[in-house]
Design a protein around this motif. Structure first.
Motif, short mmCIF file in Angstrom:
data_model
loop_
_atom_site.label_atom_id
_atom_site.label_comp_id
_atom_site.label_asym_id
_atom_site.label_seq_id
_atom_site.Cartn_x
_atom_site.Cartn_y
_atom_site.Cartn_z
N ALA A 1 5.80 -1.14 -2.70
CA ALA A 1 4.91 -0.11 -2.16
C ALA A 1 4.69 1.01 -3.16
CB ALA A 1 5.47 0.44 -0.85
N LEU A 2 5.74 1.39 -3.86
CA LEU A 2 5.62 2.44 -4.87
C LEU A 2 4.71 2.00 -6.01
CD1 LEU A 2 6.50 5.27 -5.60
CD2 LEU A 2 8.50 4.31 -6.72
N ALA A 3 4.82 0.75 -6.42
CA ALA A 3 3.94 0.22 -7.48
C ALA A 3 2.49 0.18 -6.99
CB ALA A 3 4.40 -1.16 -7.90
N ASP A 4 2.31 -0.20 -5.71
CA ASP A 4 0.95 -0.22 -5.14
C ASP A 4 0.35 1.18 -5.10
OD1 ASP A 4 1.06 -2.95 -4.82
OD2 ASP A 4 1.44 -2.88 -2.66
N ILE A 5 1.15 2.16 -4.69
CA ILE A 5 0.67 3.54 -4.64
C ILE A 5 0.27 4.01 -6.03
CG2 ILE A 5 1.36 5.94 -4.21
CD1 ILE A 5 0.82 4.46 -1.67
N GLU A 6 1.06 3.70 -7.02
CA GLU A 6 0.74 4.11 -8.40
C GLU A 6 -0.55 3.45 -8.86
OE1 GLU A 6 0.69 6.16 -11.77
OE2 GLU A 6 2.07 6.52 -10.12
N CYS A 7 -0.72 2.17 -8.53
CA CYS A 7 -1.95 1.47 -8.89
C CYS A 7 -3.16 2.08 -8.17
CB CYS A 7 -1.81 -0.01 -8.56
SG CYS A 7 -3.21 -1.01 -9.09
N LEU B 1 -5.74 -2.92 -1.78
CA LEU B 1 -4.44 -2.27 -1.97
C LEU B 1 -4.21 -1.21 -0.90
CD1 LEU B 1 -4.44 -1.90 -5.85
CD2 LEU B 1 -3.05 -3.47 -4.48
N ILE B 2 -5.25 -0.44 -0.60
CA ILE B 2 -5.13 0.58 0.44
C ILE B 2 -4.89 -0.08 1.79
CG2 ILE B 2 -6.39 2.36 1.72
CD1 ILE B 2 -7.71 3.14 -0.94
N MET B 3 -5.63 -1.14 2.06
CA MET B 3 -5.50 -1.82 3.36
C MET B 3 -4.12 -2.46 3.52
SD MET B 3 -8.25 -1.05 4.79
CE MET B 3 -8.32 -2.08 6.23
N SER B 4 -3.45 -2.77 2.43
CA SER B 4 -2.14 -3.42 2.51
C SER B 4 -1.00 -2.44 2.77
CB SER B 4 -1.86 -4.21 1.23
OG SER B 4 -1.58 -3.32 0.15
N LEU B 5 -1.29 -1.14 2.70
CA LEU B 5 -0.24 -0.15 2.93
C LEU B 5 0.17 -0.13 4.40
CD1 LEU B 5 -1.55 2.85 0.82
CD2 LEU B 5 0.28 1.26 0.22
N SER B 6 1.43 0.06 4.63
CA SER B 6 1.90 0.21 6.01
C SER B 6 1.74 1.66 6.43
CB SER B 6 3.35 -0.23 6.12
OG SER B 6 4.18 0.64 5.39
N ALA B 7 1.77 1.88 7.72
CA ALA B 7 1.61 3.24 8.23
C ALA B 7 2.79 4.12 7.86
CB ALA B 7 1.43 3.21 9.74
N GLN B 8 3.96 3.54 7.83
CA GLN B 8 5.17 4.30 7.49
C GLN B 8 5.38 4.26 5.98
OE1 GLN B 8 6.89 6.06 9.72
NE2 GLN B 8 5.40 5.40 11.24
N PRO C 1 7.47 6.18 2.63
CA PRO C 1 8.56 7.10 2.27
C PRO C 1 7.99 8.42 1.76
CG PRO C 1 8.44 5.25 0.72
CD PRO C 1 7.43 5.00 1.79
N PRO C 2 8.76 9.48 1.91
CA PRO C 2 8.28 10.80 1.47
C PRO C 2 7.81 10.84 0.02
CG PRO C 2 10.31 11.02 2.71
CD PRO C 2 10.09 9.55 2.51
N ALA C 3 8.40 10.03 -0.82
CA ALA C 3 8.02 10.03 -2.24
C ALA C 3 6.57 9.62 -2.44
CB ALA C 3 8.94 9.11 -3.03
N THR C 4 6.07 8.75 -1.58
CA THR C 4 4.69 8.29 -1.74
C THR C 4 3.68 9.17 -1.01
OG1 THR C 4 4.83 6.80 0.16
CG2 THR C 4 5.42 5.89 -1.99
N LEU C 5 4.15 9.98 -0.07
CA LEU C 5 3.22 10.82 0.69
C LEU C 5 2.49 11.82 -0.20
CD1 LEU C 5 5.20 11.45 3.99
CD2 LEU C 5 3.30 9.87 3.56
N SER C 6 3.16 12.34 -1.21
CA SER C 6 2.52 13.26 -2.15
C SER C 6 1.38 12.57 -2.89
CB SER C 6 3.55 13.80 -3.14
OG SER C 6 2.92 14.61 -4.10
N ALA C 7 1.63 11.36 -3.35
CA ALA C 7 0.57 10.60 -4.05
C ALA C 7 -0.57 10.29 -3.09
CB ALA C 7 1.15 9.31 -4.63
N LEU C 8 -0.25 9.96 -1.86
CA LEU C 8 -1.30 9.68 -0.87
C LEU C 8 -2.15 10.92 -0.59
CD1 LEU C 8 0.60 7.35 1.61
CD2 LEU C 8 -1.31 6.73 0.11
N ARG C 9 -1.53 12.08 -0.54
CA ARG C 9 -2.29 13.32 -0.35
C ARG C 9 -3.20 13.59 -1.55
NH1 ARG C 9 2.13 14.54 2.74
NH2 ARG C 9 3.52 15.50 1.26
#
Length: 99
Positions: free
Chosen positions: A3-9, A39-46, A48-56
């Motif tokens: 998930a972290l790699a997906d968020i970075e991508c 990639l966005i569609m594959s993200l789960s709703a939950q 971790p806090p570390a990825t929330l900053s990148a999502l914002r």
């Protein structure tokens, strides 16, 4: 960890979209958005806090891109209307000049 790699991508693709929009490369921006979408569609709703900053950050960039697209659409519509009016005026001149 995936998930972290997906968020970075997703973040990198979002920044690439932002750069394409900045120089008016709307076709490239569209291609990147299409690549990013699964990639966005594959993200789960939950997340971790570390990825929330990148999502914002991604959300904020997307909001700017949306506004730029809205402005570009308005500008292109204005240019289209002006071109259509000029075409009509040229046609009218051509018709009158033949009299």
């Amino acid at each position: 960890m995936q998930a972290l790699a997906d968020i970075e991508c997703i973040l990198q693709l979002t920044k690439a979209i932002e750069q394409a929009v900045a120089v008016g490369e709307w076709e490239r921006a569209s291609q990147l958005a299409i690549a990013r979408s699964p990639l966005i569609m594959s993200l789960s709703a939950q997340q971790p806090p570390a990825t929330l900053s990148a999502l914002r950050q991604i959300h904020a960039i997307d909001a700017q891109i949306t506004e730029a697209a809205r402005n570009a659409t308005t500008e292109l519509n204005s240019e289209y209307q002006a071109a259509m009016q000029a075409t009509c005026q040229a046609r009218t001149y051509q018709q009158v000049s033949l009299l």
